[in-house]
Design a protein around this motif. Structure first.
Motif, PDB file in Angstrom:
ATOM      1  N   ARG B  11     -56.908  -2.944 -69.833  1.00  0.00           N
ATOM      2  CA  ARG B  11     -56.339  -1.682 -70.287  1.00  0.00           C
ATOM      3  C   ARG B  11     -55.429  -1.112 -69.225  1.00  0.00           C
ATOM      4  N   LEU B  32     -50.242  -4.785 -75.888  1.00  0.00           N
ATOM      5  CA  LEU B  32     -50.921  -4.573 -77.159  1.00  0.00           C
ATOM      6  C   LEU B  32     -50.796  -3.096 -77.512  1.00  0.00           C
ATOM      7  N   ASP B  54     -53.472  -3.609 -72.969  1.00  0.00           N
ATOM      8  CA  ASP B  54     -53.622  -2.574 -73.991  1.00  0.00           C
ATOM      9  C   ASP B  54     -53.007  -1.264 -73.491  1.00  0.00           C
ATOM     10  N   ASN B  56     -52.864   1.491 -75.501  1.00  0.00           N
ATOM     11  CA  ASN B  56     -53.283   2.549 -76.432  1.00  0.00           C
ATOM     12  C   ASN B  56     -53.781   3.817 -75.757  1.00  0.00           C
TER      13      ASN B  56
END
Ligand code: FES
Ligand code: FES
Lengths: 159, 289
Positions: B11, B32, B54, B56
């Motif tokens: 992450r 991602l 990631d 997000n």
């Protein structure tokens, strides 16, 4: 990798491969089989659950992405107060036949009603437009959701 | 059962960190975002990244705001946020009209603007919107940021100007006072890719078109736009005859391939008709109709 996801208010910690899809984590690792798994290709919506309150297709989210987040599944619809009106609506209106699409339909229905308590028929059809039902022809599903809209939760009525 | 091939996952904690991770893990790493293009491609083994980064959790990539005379959309803004944004609705109806027919509500809850732009599917609706509005994207790497015109962003199907250790951070659109805009799409079933879509903005002042933009998708128009049709309309009255002629030029700018969504001549017909309908509504909206 270790992943901790709060599912229906309970923390579930497991060692998983990073490629594990959330739908499989929920079904296999957390043992909650209410969420169904159909097409695998984000077409059918059988795998619909909520991540942080948003309805999503859990076959297209990694369990790793939900690490530290809140997941809500169909098992959480029924509370101490009884069935959710959406569940009751599916019973009253014969909103299912084989039941395969039903958990996903109900999770979208509850999500819709939480955001839009009085949806039009068109808004209901739009909300479930990413989900496939091979049995009902959708009519009774729409009616079930309309029934639920007309019978809000007791908690909502009091609020 | 379709499941992605083994991969690693990390992450990112900031945009700078995401870029550092891309540099560290090299060509086989991928960002991602919403994952609604990348994960299906990984299931099919069309994409096999060894490391997923990631993004997000990066709040710095979220939000829709106005900066000066531009609207700025963060790369991690979801389709649903675009659909429901009052700021976008105030300036450009085209966003709401396009988003209503992009995928389905569940996919829109997760899929992102930046992800769609970088996926650069030749049938992407947002790419047509971006080209119609002549937007720009801001790309960041370890040495700073640069701005690229959306009409210069695509290198071909599925490839863009975003290089290996770079990240698209925002998309920007000029605010055009008095502009009307609209989007038209024909799809085989709800949530599908378009057979053809067309979008347009038009500014009518003093009875003539003073500014306009036309975007097309799924029909092989270079950079998703139709510059000859736009040039034709400038200075002309938005009459049926002129809008029809512009729509024909837009159709001429398309170069569709026949596939299961239809033969090439049908798609060219759609490019013409949908451009016309979008122009009619955009011009009417600009004139306050
Ligand atoms: S299993 Fe997820 S959409 Fe079908
Ligand atoms: S009830 Fe059988 S798929 Fe919907």
């Amino acid at each position: 990798m270790q992943v901790t996801i709060t599912i229906n208010g309970e923390q579930v910690t497991r060692d998983v491969e990073p490629r594990t899809l959330l739908v499989h984590f929920v079904r296999e690792d957390a043992g909650l089989r209410g969420t169904h798994w159909g097409c695998d290709t984000s077409n059918c919506g059988a795998c619909t659950l909520w991540v942080d309150g948003q309805a999503v297709k859990s076959c297209t989210v990694l369990a790793a992405q939900a690490d530290g987040h809140e997941v809500t599944t169909v098992e959480a619809l029924e509370t101490a107060d009884g069935l959710d009106p959406v569940q009751q609506g599916f019973i009253e209106c014969h909103g299912l036949q084989c039941g395969f699409c039903t958990p996903g339909m109900m999770m979208t229905a509850r999500w819709l009603l939480d955001h839009n308590p009085n949806p039009s028929e068109e808004e209901i059809r739009e909300a479930i437009s990413g989900q496939i039902c091979r049995c009902t022809g959708y009519k009774n599903i729409v009616e079930a959701i309309q029934w639920a809209a007309e019978h809000p939760k007791t908690s909502e009525v009091n609020a | 059962m379709q499941t992605p091939a083994p991969t690693d996952y990390v992450r990112a904690t900031s945009v700078a960190n995401a870029i550092a991770l891309l540099e560290e893990h090299g060509e086989e790493s991928r960002l991602l975002a919403g994952g609604h293009s990348l994960l299906p491609m990984m299931k099919l083994r069309v994409a096999r990244p060894e490391m997923l980064i990631d993004i997000n959790e990066l709040d710095e990539l979220r939000g829709i705001k106005i900066e000066g005379d531009e609207i700025v959309i963060g790369a991690m803004v979801t389709h649903r946020e675009v659909l429901e944004s009052p700021v976008l609705a105030e300036h450009y109806a085209i966003f709401r009209e396009a988003e209503k027919v992009i995928a389905d509500p569940l996919v829109r809850n997760r899929g992102t603007v930046g992800g769609s732009m970088c996926q650069a599917d030749p049938s992407e609706d947002l790419s047509a919107v971006g080209s119609a509005l002549k937007g720009t994207v801001v790309i960041e790497n370890s040495s700073g940021r640069r701005t690229v015109e959306l009409r210069d962003f695509h290198e071909g199907p599925y490839t863009t100007k975003v290089e290996a250790a770079e990240i698209l951070v925002e998309v920007r659109f000029p605010i055009r006072p008095g502009a009307g805009s609209a989007y038209e799409k024909v799809e085989r079933r709800v949530g599908d890719w378009p057979v053809c879509s067309a979008g347009a903005y038009v500014v009518v002042s003093g009875g003539v078109v003073s500014d306009c933009g036309i975007g097309l998708t799924a029909v092989g128009a270079e950079h998703f736009c139709a510059p000859d049709a736009e040039a034709f309309l400038i200075g002309k009255e938005p009459t049926e005859e002129n809008l029809r002629a512009a729509a024909q030029l837009a159709s001429d700018a398309s170069d569709p391939s026949p596939d299961q969504r239809g033969p090439a001549d049908y798609k060219k017909h759609l490019a013409n008709e949908l451009t016309y309908r979008a122009l009619v509504r955009a011009a009417a909206a600009s004139q306050g109709a």
